[in-house]
Enzyme design. Structure first.
Site, PDB file in Angstrom:
ATOM      1  N   ARG A   1      50.676  50.755  29.246  1.00 32.32           N
ATOM      2  CA  ARG A   1      49.333  50.274  29.620  1.00 32.32           C
ATOM      3  C   ARG A   1      48.640  51.228  30.581  1.00 32.32           C
ATOM      4  NH1 ARG A   1      50.024  44.531  31.769  1.00 32.32           N
ATOM      5  NH2 ARG A   1      47.818  44.810  32.208  1.00 32.32           N
TER       6      ARG A   1
ATOM      7  N   LEU B   1      43.165  44.892  33.545  1.00 32.89           N
ATOM      8  CA  LEU B   1      43.031  46.329  33.780  1.00 32.89           C
ATOM      9  C   LEU B   1      44.034  46.763  34.838  1.00 32.89           C
ATOM     10  CD1 LEU B   1      39.160  46.446  33.697  1.00 32.89           C
ATOM     11  CD2 LEU B   1      40.688  47.556  32.047  1.00 32.89           C
TER      12      LEU B   1
ATOM     13  N   ASN C   1      33.445  41.183  35.683  1.00 35.00           N
ATOM     14  CA  ASN C   1      33.926  40.378  34.554  1.00 35.00           C
ATOM     15  C   ASN C   1      33.125  39.088  34.512  1.00 35.00           C
ATOM     16  OD1 ASN C   1      35.740  39.519  32.457  1.00 35.00           O
ATOM     17  ND2 ASN C   1      36.765  38.216  33.962  1.00 35.00           N
TER      18      ASN C   1
ATOM     19  N   HIS D   1      33.513  35.095  33.336  1.00 35.79           N
ATOM     20  CA  HIS D   1      34.620  34.154  33.096  1.00 35.79           C
ATOM     21  C   HIS D   1      34.048  32.756  32.854  1.00 35.79           C
ATOM     22  CE1 HIS D   1      38.673  32.570  33.390  1.00 35.79           C
ATOM     23  NE2 HIS D   1      38.184  31.605  34.138  1.00 35.79           N
TER      24      HIS D   1
ATOM     25  N   ASP E   1      39.604  42.715  40.476  1.00 31.90           N
ATOM     26  CA  ASP E   1      40.651  43.363  41.265  1.00 31.90           C
ATOM     27  C   ASP E   1      41.916  43.330  40.406  1.00 31.90           C
ATOM     28  OD1 ASP E   1      41.610  40.799  41.440  1.00 31.90           O
ATOM     29  OD2 ASP E   1      41.150  40.534  43.563  1.00 31.90           O
TER      30      ASP E   1
ATOM     31  N   GLY F   1      44.199  41.181  40.137  1.00 28.45           N
ATOM     32  CA  GLY F   1      44.721  39.862  39.784  1.00 28.45           C
ATOM     33  C   GLY F   1      44.053  39.260  38.557  1.00 28.45           C
TER      34      GLY F   1
ATOM     35  N   ASP G   1      41.489  37.121  37.377  1.00 28.34           N
ATOM     36  CA  ASP G   1      40.219  36.471  37.739  1.00 28.34           C
ATOM     37  C   ASP G   1      40.152  36.119  39.221  1.00 28.34           C
ATOM     38  OD1 ASP G   1      39.419  36.576  35.007  1.00 28.34           O
ATOM     39  OD2 ASP G   1      40.608  34.799  34.603  1.00 28.34           O
TER      40      ASP G   1
END
Ligand code: GRF
Length: 186
Positions: free
Chosen positions: A63, A91, A105, A107, A139, A141, A143
């Site tokens: 990844r 990411l 992002n 959500h 970041d 984590g 969401d």
């Protein structure tokens, strides 16, 4: 200090209705990347002069290697702000370090409630009377990054994951372009 590149890079995995909202809002999209071959979202830019790239994991050692290649490709197209618009992979730090505080992002829930890939189903299962849409910084984590904007959506009797998600998406399609416009103007 040099100013960040103004181009917007959009990451997609699925149907791309949020990408469409960005196109309709005349956001200057510099490149669109997917983590899978043939994501339906990519067809939305077929008639536009926008570079498109697919970065399926199986083509890379791991990844980190995939995300580094995707960051290189986005930078080569002048991307300075990355928008995850239905991008369904976390990411890696190696990617986020390339665009510090410049990855957002969208959500389908009122974060910090219902993070993760099943936010709409989870909200329905919890029996809440309202959920919503959130645009947040990304970041490392799931969401967990700083919320930039969010708006509530009522859950109504008889809602299914599909009907509720459709109403949430209508809000996403308004919030995401508005936040992106502000970020590229800042
Ligand atoms: C959106 O609901 C977004 O919040 C979530 O995935 C969905 C993507 O939809 N992360 P689309 O591909 O933009 O239609």
């Amino acid at each position: 200090m040099t100013a960040p590149s103004p181009g917007v890079g959009v990451l997609v995995s699925g149907s791309g209705t949020n990408l469409q909202a960005l196109i309709d809002a005349a956001i200057p999209i510099a490149a669109v990347a997917a983590n899978v071959d043939g994501a339906p979202a990519l067809s939305r830019v077929e008639t536009l002069a926008v570079p498109v790239g697919a970065f399926p994991l199986e083509r890379y050692a791991d990844r980190d290697a995939r995300d580094a290649a995707m960051a290189d490709w986005l930078e080569s197209h002048g991307v300075g702000l990355v928008v995850c618009a239905g991008y369904m992979h976390l990411l890696r730090p190696v990617f986020l370090a390339r665009f510090p505080d410049r990855v957002v992002n969208v959500h389908p829930a009122l974060l910090p409630s219902f993070p993760g890939a099943h936010a709409v189903e989870d909200a329905l299962a919890a029996g809440v009377t309202e959920t919503g849409a959130t645009v947040h910084l990304v970041d490392g984590g799931v969401d967990t990054g700083r919320v930039l904007r969010q708006e509530a959506v009522a859950v109504v009797a008889g809602d299914t994951p599909e009907t509720l998600h459709e109403r949430i998406k209508l809000v996403e399609h308004r919030l995401l372009p508005a936040v992106v416009k502000e970020l590229i103007a800042a």
